[in-house]
Design a protein around this motif. Structure first.
Motif, short mmCIF file in Angstrom:
data_model
loop_
_atom_site.label_atom_id
_atom_site.label_comp_id
_atom_site.label_asym_id
_atom_site.label_seq_id
_atom_site.Cartn_x
_atom_site.Cartn_y
_atom_site.Cartn_z
N GLY A 25 0.81 -1.11 -0.13
CA GLY A 25 0.01 -0.07 -0.02
C GLY A 25 0.90 1.34 0.16
N ILE A 26 0.86 2.04 -1.04
CA ILE A 26 1.70 3.02 -1.32
C ILE A 26 0.84 4.34 -1.50
CG2 ILE A 26 3.78 3.87 -2.70
CD1 ILE A 26 4.01 1.15 -3.65
N ARG A 27 1.37 5.53 -1.11
CA ARG A 27 0.90 6.76 -1.68
C ARG A 27 1.19 7.47 -2.12
NH1 ARG A 27 -4.09 8.76 0.66
NH2 ARG A 27 -4.92 7.48 2.65
N PHE A 38 5.72 8.51 -2.02
CA PHE A 38 6.39 8.54 -0.91
C PHE A 38 7.14 7.12 -0.81
CE2 PHE A 38 6.44 8.54 3.89
CZ PHE A 38 7.03 9.86 3.91
N ARG A 39 8.36 7.15 -0.27
CA ARG A 39 9.10 6.18 -0.14
C ARG A 39 8.87 4.71 -0.86
NH1 ARG A 39 11.18 6.10 6.15
NH2 ARG A 39 12.60 4.91 4.82
N LEU A 40 8.91 4.99 -2.25
CA LEU A 40 8.63 3.99 -3.08
C LEU A 40 9.55 2.96 -2.83
CD1 LEU A 40 7.03 2.71 -5.56
CD2 LEU A 40 8.32 4.26 -7.02
N ASP A 41 10.99 3.33 -2.72
CA ASP A 41 11.97 2.07 -2.72
C ASP A 41 11.60 1.16 -1.48
OD1 ASP A 41 13.06 3.74 -4.86
OD2 ASP A 41 14.65 4.50 -3.77
N ALA A 277 6.73 16.83 4.60
CA ALA A 277 7.57 15.87 3.75
C ALA A 277 6.75 15.14 2.55
CB ALA A 277 8.04 14.67 4.81
N THR A 278 5.57 14.94 2.73
CA THR A 278 4.82 14.07 1.64
C THR A 278 4.54 15.25 0.49
OG1 THR A 278 2.71 14.57 2.79
CG2 THR A 278 3.74 12.34 3.07
N SER A 279 4.41 16.30 1.00
CA SER A 279 4.13 17.26 -0.04
C SER A 279 5.09 18.11 -0.80
CB SER A 279 3.03 18.41 0.52
OG SER A 279 3.74 18.97 1.70
N GLY A 280 6.27 17.62 -0.46
CA GLY A 280 7.47 18.34 -1.02
C GLY A 280 7.92 19.38 -0.53
N ASP A 286 13.20 15.43 1.17
CA ASP A 286 12.95 15.36 -0.36
C ASP A 286 13.27 13.93 -0.87
OD1 ASP A 286 11.54 16.82 -2.31
OD2 ASP A 286 13.40 16.91 -3.29
N HIS A 287 14.40 13.38 -0.29
CA HIS A 287 14.77 12.17 -0.77
C HIS A 287 13.87 11.06 -0.60
CE1 HIS A 287 15.82 12.14 3.44
NE2 HIS A 287 16.02 10.93 3.36
N TRP A 288 12.91 11.26 0.12
CA TRP A 288 11.87 10.31 0.24
C TRP A 288 10.76 10.22 -0.85
CZ3 TRP A 288 10.53 11.09 6.35
CH2 TRP A 288 11.19 10.57 7.04
N LEU A 289 10.94 11.19 -1.67
CA LEU A 289 10.00 11.40 -2.86
C LEU A 289 10.27 10.97 -4.18
CD1 LEU A 289 8.17 14.66 -1.93
CD2 LEU A 289 7.29 12.58 -1.44
N HIS A 290 9.52 10.23 -4.82
CA HIS A 290 9.93 9.68 -6.08
C HIS A 290 9.11 10.31 -6.95
CE1 HIS A 290 11.49 6.92 -9.15
NE2 HIS A 290 10.54 7.07 -9.71
#
Ligand code: PMP
Length: 295
Positions: A25-27, A38-41, A277-280, A286-290
């Motif tokens: 489950g990813i957002r 968010f934190r896709l990796d 963090a989630t909204s950039g 920022d490294h948590w965002l793909h």
């Protein structure tokens, strides 16, 4: 790419009968630079770990799954959405052993605003301690996110909802706190933040990990410890975290008011930083965002 209404499986699918699947489950969130996952990796790494725990061999690389997710978001024109990769055994045999069933990999995406009650992130939610305990990690690997194990969560949350609560808290087999039906738990006493870990049969949440980092960066002490029901009842603040639930304060447990009976000040601060963090809007995270379409 398959339109939602055509994305069907046969009723003989193994996973439909026995829950033989692993998923994530990813957002993806809206940012000024377009949608960002968010934190896709971390999510795709956990998908691989879940698959390995069930001896499933996902026939796609993490790079291919990453690209498929981005393409799905682009093709749908989503600015923000929930993303659900699912690897499951399809039709082949209804022997319990899935060896003769092909493994299918699908990815769904749809807009999903609030997971727990509307307004819960501001006002807090009402939870109940479930009569069902969290399955123990020697029964099934609790750190894997596998479809069938959600029967445990379903029993707990459905019972809670039927009794008028928003969510269930499950204890582990020693009577310590485990987690919500789909969230990890954090407690605060006198400014000290505590959460538990895999010794308490929890799924090691990506949000949990993010919140531990954020809380420490904000200058709070975070301890990973065994948590007791009394700790929850006596907490100044308690909140649940997960990809779907994000950061949701708990305002009441079985009629007992927690802290000020609403969102506490530390939860508010952590929520604010999490959503920055989630909204950039936070260079630090920022490294948590793909970014789907990096510019
Ligand atoms: N525990 C359970 C049982 C869950 O289903 C979830 C949601 N995936 C979580 C915890 C939180 O995990 P995450 O933060 O990675 O979504």
């Amino acid at each position: 790419m398959i339109p939602w209404e055509n994305a069907n499986v046969h009723v003989s699918a193994h996973a439909l009968h026995y829950g033989s699947g692993v998923f994530e489950g990813i957002r993806a969130y809206e940012t000024e630079r377009g949608p960002a996952v968010f934190r896709l990796d971390s999510h795709l790494a956990r998908l691989q770990t879940s698959a390995a725990a069930h001896a499933m061999d996902i026939p796609y690389s993490t790079e291919e799954l990453t690209e498929a997710i981005c393409q799905l978001i682009r093709d749908n024109g989503f600015t923000a959405c929930y993303i659900r990769p699912l690897c499951f055994y399809c039709s082949g045999s209804l022997n319990v052993d899935p060896s003769r069933c092909p493994l299918e990999v699908t990815i769904l995406a749809w807009p999903w605003a609030s997971y727990l009650s509307a307004g819960g992130k501001e006002a807090g939610i009402r939870v109940t301690v479930s009569p069902w305990i969290k399955f123990q990690s020697k029964m099934m690997p609790s750190t894997a996110k596998a479809s069938g194990q959600y029967i445990n969560s379903i029993l707990a949350v459905h019972d809670a909802v039927l009794r008028g609560y928003d969510e269930a808290i499950l204890l582990d087999n020693h009577g310590n706190l485990a987690e919500g039906s789909a969230e990890n738990i954090f407690l605060i006493h006198d400014g000290l933040i505590r959460t538990n870990d895999l010794r308490h049969s929890i799924l090691l949440g990506v949000t949990r990990d993010s919140i531990i980092t954020i809380a420490r960066d904000l200058g709070y002490s975070v301890e990973v410890a065994e948590l007791h029901l009394e700790d929850l009842l006596s907490a100044d603040e308690a909140f649940l975290v997960g990809t779907a639930a994000e950061v949701t304060p708990v305002r009441e447990v079985d009629g007992v008011k927690i802290g000020n009976g609403g969102r506490g000040p530390i939860a508010a601060k952590i929520q604010e930083t999490f959503f920055a963090a989630t909204s950039g809007n936070s260079a630090r995270y920022d490294h948590w965002l793909h970014y789907v379409d990096p510019k």
